[in-house]
Design a protein around this motif. Structure first.
Motif, PDB file in Angstrom:
ATOM      1  N   UNK A   5     142.752 -37.045 122.145  1.00 13.00           N
ATOM      2  CA  UNK A   5     143.541 -38.267 122.009  1.00 13.00           C
ATOM      3  C   UNK A   5     144.986 -37.825 121.884  1.00 13.00           C
ATOM      4  N   UNK A   6     145.893 -38.776 121.816  1.00 15.27           N
ATOM      5  CA  UNK A   6     147.313 -38.450 121.748  1.00 15.27           C
ATOM      6  C   UNK A   6     147.891 -38.884 120.407  1.00 15.27           C
ATOM      7  N   UNK A   7     148.565 -37.968 119.746  1.00 15.07           N
ATOM      8  CA  UNK A   7     149.294 -38.248 118.511  1.00 15.07           C
ATOM      9  C   UNK A   7     150.769 -38.068 118.819  1.00 15.07           C
ATOM     10  N   UNK A   8     151.521 -39.165 118.739  1.00 10.68           N
ATOM     11  CA  UNK A   8     152.951 -39.129 119.095  1.00 10.68           C
ATOM     12  C   UNK A   8     153.165 -38.530 120.478  1.00 10.68           C
ATOM     13  N   UNK A   9     152.257 -38.836 121.387  1.00 13.71           N
ATOM     14  CA  UNK A   9     152.388 -38.369 122.764  1.00 13.71           C
ATOM     15  C   UNK A   9     151.831 -36.988 123.040  1.00 13.71           C
ATOM     16  N   UNK A  10     151.437 -36.268 122.000  1.00 15.50           N
ATOM     17  CA  UNK A  10     150.915 -34.913 122.160  1.00 15.50           C
ATOM     18  C   UNK A  10     149.385 -34.931 122.102  1.00 15.50           C
ATOM     19  N   UNK A  50     148.794 -46.200 113.504  1.00 15.68           N
ATOM     20  CA  UNK A  50     148.885 -47.216 114.541  1.00 15.68           C
ATOM     21  C   UNK A  50     148.101 -46.762 115.760  1.00 15.68           C
ATOM     22  N   UNK A  51     147.332 -47.688 116.327  1.00 14.56           N
ATOM     23  CA  UNK A  51     146.598 -47.429 117.558  1.00 14.56           C
ATOM     24  C   UNK A  51     147.140 -48.390 118.610  1.00 14.56           C
ATOM     25  N   UNK A  67     141.359 -40.313 124.936  1.00 11.95           N
ATOM     26  CA  UNK A  67     142.441 -41.122 125.467  1.00 11.95           C
ATOM     27  C   UNK A  67     143.142 -42.045 124.499  1.00 11.95           C
ATOM     28  N   UNK A  68     142.668 -42.134 123.236  1.00 10.49           N
ATOM     29  CA  UNK A  68     143.364 -42.983 122.259  1.00 10.49           C
ATOM     30  C   UNK A  68     144.819 -42.572 122.167  1.00 10.49           C
TER      31      UNK A  68
END
Length: 81
Positions: A5-10, A50-51, A67-68
Motif C-alpha cells: 500500500x502507499x503511505x504518503x505516496x511511498x 486517512x484512507x 493499493x491502499x
C-alpha cells in the motif's frame, strides 16, 4: 510480486494477514502524524490514519490491502471523526 500500500505516496510492503499498523512498523514507521501506534487494539485511537476515498481507519485493526493510499489525518478530520 509483493503486495504493498502507499503511505504518503511511498510503497509499504506487507504480508497476507498483516494490519496496516504491522506493515508500517515493519517499515520503521511509528509516527502517524498526530499519533503513533501505541495500544495495538484500537482503544487509544492513536493510530487513526486517512484512507483515500474512505473515512479514517484504525491502522492497528484494519487489514492491509494492495493499493491502499494512506496518509496522516488532517487536523480538521481528526477533530470530526
Amino acid at each position: 510480486m509483493t503486495a504493498h500500500f502507499y503511505w504518503n505516496g511511498e510503497p509499504v510492503p506487507f504480508r497476507p494477514g498483516e494490519t496496516i499498523a504491522a506493515a508500517l512498523l515493519g517499515a520503521g514507521i511509528v509516527h502517524l502524524g498526530r499519533g503513533r501506534i501505541f495500544c495495538g487494539i484500537g482503544a487509544c485511537q492513536g493510530c487513526l490514519v486517512a484512507m483515500t476515498g474512505a473515512a479514517a481507519v484504525e491502522a492497528c485493526l484494519t487489514p492491509a490491502r494492495n493499493g491502499l493510499r494512506l496518509s496522516p489525518l488532517a487536523e480538521e478530520q481528526a477533530d470530526h471523526d
